[in-house]
Design an enzyme around this catalytic site. Structure first.
Site, mmCIF file in Angstrom:
data_model
loop_
_atom_site.group_PDB
_atom_site.id
_atom_site.type_symbol
_atom_site.label_atom_id
_atom_site.label_comp_id
_atom_site.label_asym_id
_atom_site.label_seq_id
_atom_site.Cartn_x
_atom_site.Cartn_y
_atom_site.Cartn_z
ATOM 1 N N THR A 205 0.833 -1.193 0.000
ATOM 2 C CA THR A 205 0.000 0.000 0.000
ATOM 3 C C THR A 205 0.872 1.249 0.000
ATOM 4 O O THR A 205 2.101 1.160 -0.007
ATOM 5 C CB THR A 205 -0.985 -0.025 1.191
ATOM 6 O OG1 THR A 205 -1.977 0.983 1.011
ATOM 7 C CG2 THR A 205 -0.268 0.183 2.516
ATOM 8 N N ASN A 206 0.248 2.407 -0.041
ATOM 9 C CA ASN A 206 0.935 3.693 -0.033
ATOM 10 C C ASN A 206 0.562 4.461 1.216
ATOM 11 O O ASN A 206 -0.494 4.219 1.795
ATOM 12 C CB ASN A 206 0.494 4.538 -1.237
ATOM 13 C CG ASN A 206 1.270 4.217 -2.493
ATOM 14 O OD1 ASN A 206 2.217 3.445 -2.487
ATOM 15 N ND2 ASN A 206 0.854 4.821 -3.580
ATOM 16 N N ARG A 207 1.374 5.445 1.571
ATOM 17 C CA ARG A 207 1.029 6.311 2.696
ATOM 18 C C ARG A 207 0.090 7.403 2.210
ATOM 19 O O ARG A 207 0.455 8.210 1.365
ATOM 20 C CB ARG A 207 2.287 6.934 3.283
ATOM 21 C CG ARG A 207 3.082 5.960 4.102
ATOM 22 C CD ARG A 207 4.283 6.626 4.705
ATOM 23 N NE ARG A 207 3.915 7.600 5.731
ATOM 24 C CZ ARG A 207 4.804 8.279 6.440
ATOM 25 N NH1 ARG A 207 6.075 8.102 6.234
ATOM 26 N NH2 ARG A 207 4.399 9.130 7.362
ATOM 27 N N ALA B 131 -3.418 8.164 -3.683
ATOM 28 C CA ALA B 131 -2.053 7.652 -3.771
ATOM 29 C C ALA B 131 -2.173 6.214 -4.274
ATOM 30 O O ALA B 131 -2.251 5.264 -3.494
ATOM 31 C CB ALA B 131 -1.381 7.701 -2.408
ATOM 32 N N VAL B 132 -2.263 6.084 -5.593
ATOM 33 C CA VAL B 132 -2.488 4.777 -6.219
ATOM 34 C C VAL B 132 -1.188 3.978 -6.178
ATOM 35 O O VAL B 132 -0.130 4.506 -6.536
ATOM 36 C CB VAL B 132 -2.938 4.962 -7.689
ATOM 37 C CG1 VAL B 132 -3.229 3.622 -8.338
ATOM 38 C CG2 VAL B 132 -4.149 5.883 -7.781
#
Ligand code: CTP
Ligand code: CA
Length: 231
Positions: free
Chosen positions: A33-35, A103-104
């Protein structure tokens, strides 16, 4: 009282917005995942609804309440987000607005393990093969009759240069830059508006402002630029 009777800047406008991170599963219990807290996107959705827009918010996994009057579609992966966004973006047409704050995740595991990967007896950690996710914003901007598209660029350095590269590469009228990781999860932020003409900080004096205040200022700016773009 007078302000109450002023026509709202996005009255009657259809607005689609992505927010939060995406989550790309590795196995049933792990993922990439992203932040992203989703705070900026949710604040923008709220400000746009208050400015009179009909807002659809496509949200990755975040724990935030849905702003009043906003239609929310929850997704998990970048591909889910693309499938939720594309038909809705197509229906917007040039009168609409698309804002990509999500934030893909740029990559996903090439295969999804059906069961939890175990450490049991293995000498070498598992090797993850990755596939690239499609660029949702670039796909929308490349539609035959695209909406007014706004991209975001969260960078750790060279903010204006990176934001401008995204403006050109994705063929966008506006990219909103911000420098991380100072902004991630915080309630305040400082933005840089980058277009074909140049770059301007928001707030104009380059200071930081609460994300909800910034969202209102950014919505006003988007409404103004959309009106000019439609001429
Ligand atoms: N974006 C998107 N779909 C993707 C990747 C990015 O819609 N698969 C959107 C983001 O929501 C943001 C903009 O594109 O509005 C820029 O995202 P960013 O991650 O900064 O750009 P990338 O093109 O992915 O480049 P890089 O991560 O290498 O900087
Ligand atoms: Ca990226």
């Amino acid at each position: 009282v007078i302000a109450h009777f002023r026509p709202k800047s996005l009255a009657g406008c259809e607005l689609l917005i992505t927010a939060g991170p995406t989550f790309e599963p590795i196995d049933p219990v792990r993922g990439l995942t992203n932040r992203s807290s989703g705070k900026m996107g949710f604040a923008l959705a709220r400000a746009a609804a208050e400015a009179g827009a009909r807002v659809t918010l496509v949200a990755g996994p975040v724990h935030l309440p849905t702003p009043a009057g906003v239609l929310r579609v929850d997704v998990q992966t970048a591909d889910d987000m693309l499938q939720a966004v594309l038909p809705r973006a197509q229906a917007l047409g040039p009168q609409g607005v698309f804002i990509a704050t999500a934030a893909v995740a740029d990559w996903r595991p090439a295969t999804l393990a059906p069961h939890k990967l175990k450490k049991n007896g293995k000498k070498v950690p598992p090797q993850l093969e990755l596939s690239e996710n499609e660029d949702i914003l670039a796909r929308v901007a490349a539609l035959p009759a695209p909406p007014f598209c706004v991209g975001f660029a969260a960078e750790s350095e060279h903010l204006e240069a990176h934001a401008r590269e995204k403006l050109v590469r994705k063929k966008l009228p506006l990219v909103v830059g911000n420098l991380g990781p100072a902004t991630f999860g915080h309630d305040d932020n400082s933005l840089l508006l980058v277009d074909a003409q140049g770059a301007a900080p928001l707030p104009a004096d380059g200071s930081r402002a609460d994300k909800r205040v910034l969202a209102c200022a950014l919505v006003a700016e988007i409404a103004r630029r959309r009106a000019a773009w439609l001429q």
